[in-house]
Design an enzyme around this catalytic site. Sequence first.
Site, mmCIF file in Angstrom:
data_model
loop_
_atom_site.group_PDB
_atom_site.id
_atom_site.type_symbol
_atom_site.label_atom_id
_atom_site.label_comp_id
_atom_site.label_asym_id
_atom_site.label_seq_id
_atom_site.Cartn_x
_atom_site.Cartn_y
_atom_site.Cartn_z
ATOM 1 N N GLY A 174 -1.047 -9.842 -4.315
ATOM 2 C CA GLY A 174 -0.901 -8.730 -3.412
ATOM 3 C C GLY A 174 -2.074 -8.389 -2.617
ATOM 4 O O GLY A 174 -2.399 -7.321 -2.104
ATOM 5 N N GLU A 195 -3.056 -10.484 3.572
ATOM 6 C CA GLU A 195 -2.191 -10.059 4.714
ATOM 7 C C GLU A 195 -0.966 -10.678 4.812
ATOM 8 O O GLU A 195 -0.880 -11.741 4.231
ATOM 9 C CB GLU A 195 -3.032 -10.188 5.977
ATOM 10 C CG GLU A 195 -4.455 -9.535 5.764
ATOM 11 C CD GLU A 195 -4.506 -8.001 5.690
ATOM 12 O OE1 GLU A 195 -3.449 -7.166 6.683
ATOM 13 O OE2 GLU A 195 -4.967 -7.387 4.722
ATOM 14 N N VAL A 226 0.751 -1.168 -0.015
ATOM 15 C CA VAL A 226 0.055 -0.048 -0.139
ATOM 16 C C VAL A 226 0.743 1.304 -0.032
ATOM 17 O O VAL A 226 0.706 2.256 -0.977
ATOM 18 C CB VAL A 226 -1.024 -0.007 1.091
ATOM 19 C CG1 VAL A 226 -1.883 1.310 1.269
ATOM 20 C CG2 VAL A 226 -1.925 -1.281 1.079
ATOM 21 N N LYS A 234 -12.969 -5.193 10.051
ATOM 22 C CA LYS A 234 -13.725 -3.979 9.102
ATOM 23 C C LYS A 234 -15.179 -4.018 9.572
ATOM 24 O O LYS A 234 -15.555 -2.924 9.672
ATOM 25 C CB LYS A 234 -13.579 -4.706 7.852
ATOM 26 C CG LYS A 234 -11.901 -4.456 7.158
ATOM 27 C CD LYS A 234 -11.983 -5.248 5.723
ATOM 28 C CE LYS A 234 -10.513 -5.147 5.290
ATOM 29 N NZ LYS A 234 -10.390 -5.916 4.007
ATOM 30 N N LYS A 236 -6.402 -1.050 9.291
ATOM 31 C CA LYS A 236 -7.782 -1.548 10.130
ATOM 32 C C LYS A 236 -7.614 -2.389 11.297
ATOM 33 O O LYS A 236 -8.281 -2.016 12.255
ATOM 34 C CB LYS A 236 -8.454 -2.436 9.031
ATOM 35 C CG LYS A 236 -7.705 -3.598 8.671
ATOM 36 C CD LYS A 236 -7.668 -3.581 7.057
ATOM 37 C CE LYS A 236 -6.177 -4.517 6.720
ATOM 38 N NZ LYS A 236 -6.425 -4.934 5.349
ATOM 39 N N ILE A 238 -13.157 1.184 -2.289
ATOM 40 C CA ILE A 238 -14.523 1.484 -2.240
ATOM 41 C C ILE A 238 -14.701 2.668 -1.194
ATOM 42 O O ILE A 238 -14.367 2.406 -0.045
ATOM 43 C CB ILE A 238 -15.420 0.383 -2.018
ATOM 44 C CG1 ILE A 238 -15.160 -0.747 -2.624
ATOM 45 C CG2 ILE A 238 -16.811 0.662 -1.732
ATOM 46 C CD1 ILE A 238 -15.988 -2.365 -2.213
ATOM 47 N N GLY A 259 -5.539 -4.568 -2.970
ATOM 48 C CA GLY A 259 -4.847 -4.484 -3.956
ATOM 49 C C GLY A 259 -4.051 -3.083 -3.615
ATOM 50 O O GLY A 259 -4.467 -2.286 -2.963
ATOM 51 N N ASP A 292 -9.622 -10.460 9.734
ATOM 52 C CA ASP A 292 -9.512 -9.064 8.789
ATOM 53 C C ASP A 292 -10.909 -8.507 8.645
ATOM 54 O O ASP A 292 -11.289 -7.237 8.730
ATOM 55 C CB ASP A 292 -8.806 -9.339 7.358
ATOM 56 C CG ASP A 292 -8.791 -7.832 6.421
ATOM 57 O OD1 ASP A 292 -8.020 -7.158 6.928
ATOM 58 O OD2 ASP A 292 -9.601 -8.035 5.474
ATOM 59 N N GLY A 306 -11.178 -1.347 0.867
ATOM 60 C CA GLY A 306 -9.942 -0.983 -0.226
ATOM 61 C C GLY A 306 -10.289 0.299 -0.921
ATOM 62 O O GLY A 306 -10.377 1.153 -0.367
HETATM 63 N N1 HSE Z 1 -6.019 -8.986 2.940
HETATM 64 C C1 HSE Z 1 -7.180 -7.805 2.804
HETATM 65 C C2 HSE Z 1 -8.090 -8.479 1.815
HETATM 66 C C3 HSE Z 1 -6.617 -6.609 2.112
HETATM 67 O O1 HSE Z 1 -7.907 -9.369 1.279
HETATM 68 O O2 HSE Z 1 -9.101 -7.797 1.482
HETATM 69 C C4 HSE Z 1 -7.399 -5.311 2.017
HETATM 70 O O3 HSE Z 1 -7.849 -5.167 3.528
#
Ligand code: HSE
Length: 414
Positions: free
Chosen positions: A182, A185, A12, A200, A100, A131, A298, A196, A129
């Site tokens: 990519g 995590e 990122v 969120k 996050k 959005i 990404g 993850d 991401g």
């Molecule tokens: N590893 C996370 C995903 C990256 O795949 O959504 C974006 O937060």
Amino acid sequence: MVQVAVMGHGVVGSGVVEVLMDHCESIARRAKEEINIKYILDIRDFPDSPYADKFTKSFDDILNDDEVRVVAEVMGGVNPAFEFTKKCLLAGKSVVTSNKELVATKGAELLEIAKNNNVNYLFEASVGGGIPIIRPISQCLAANEFVEIAGILNGTTNFILTKMIKDHMSFEDALRMAQELGYAERKPEADVEGFDACRKIAILASLSYGKHIYPDLVHTQGITKITLDDVAYASSWGGVIKLIGQVKRLDDGRLDISVEPMFIDNSSQLAGVDDVFNGILVRGDATGDVVFYGKGAGKLPTASAVVADIIDCVKHLKARKYLFWANGDSSLVKPYEETSYPVFVCVETDDKKEAEKKIVSLFPDTRIIARADAPENELAFVAGNMIVADQEKAVEELENSGIKVRSRIRISDL
Ligand code: HSE
């Protein structure tokens, strides 16, 4: 000209530098100021980078430089990101982040520090991401009470499930592909175990309900136990399996919040959200359903959201954007065991007739479902709404009578 610093030069972070450099003219026009990257912080060496002169290994270079007004924290993880962010905010620098984990665990504290120091702490990139979702919830939809928010919040697991559903690819091969692209995590457990997505949905819940919903209050289950057989049953039932983060406001004011794989009917707007895409459905009492869709992971999609926050900070150097939630506690969340939903169950049994009788006596409104090439000793069914604690008792009773329960998956009403 406004000086900024970027802390972290991973996927990122390098994307943030790329976007800021490549789009410097249009960004300057929108921010009404030129934006210059003065420092890039990373403990690694990047001798071949065209920006080699900007790299530093010392956080103090950034902290002690009063010219730096905005800092992008794209390091990930809680430490040392928490300490660095706190120090920047206390020093009067605005901070933007894609982190996050940090926002989900320390958001209330950092927002309070930002407020007290009249600076901004923005985190559009932390959910979805590329959005836009944080701004829409906190600004565009601010007139609504949020009845429910539900979404596919992790690109990696959605990519894996899509490969399993569409290409019958194995879990391991699909995960490897997501890592190469990519999306994943640093530790893949954060994706595949649902952590993850949990962070969120915790952020979206905190933002929507104004109190911090800590990730450890969210029942979280990943996709590691999902098999190609489950995928086939979902298909014959008329849907797909997706990892869904959802939060609903209950009549008693508490929240029903979880992350878990769910059967989603093919007619749902979330059923067609595939690959690395995320889809987030926000149900407002005034708007009804609003759905956000786009690339949830990404380099460049996430960098796009980070840079938008940098621009917003530059435009608001002398003002605060209202983005805040207070500390929370466990009384805000209904315990998962007390929640209820319809369910899919698959069992292994040598006596299907007896098993069916037992199933009908334990679960409400059962319906047997079939899949092609199922072995003789396999039996699968869907059942009606049932409290989770009762589901667990029923499963225990099946197991005690020699019926092995292979899968139990929530059926969503989305
Ligand atoms: N590893 C996370 C995903 C990256 O795949 O959504 C974006 O937060």
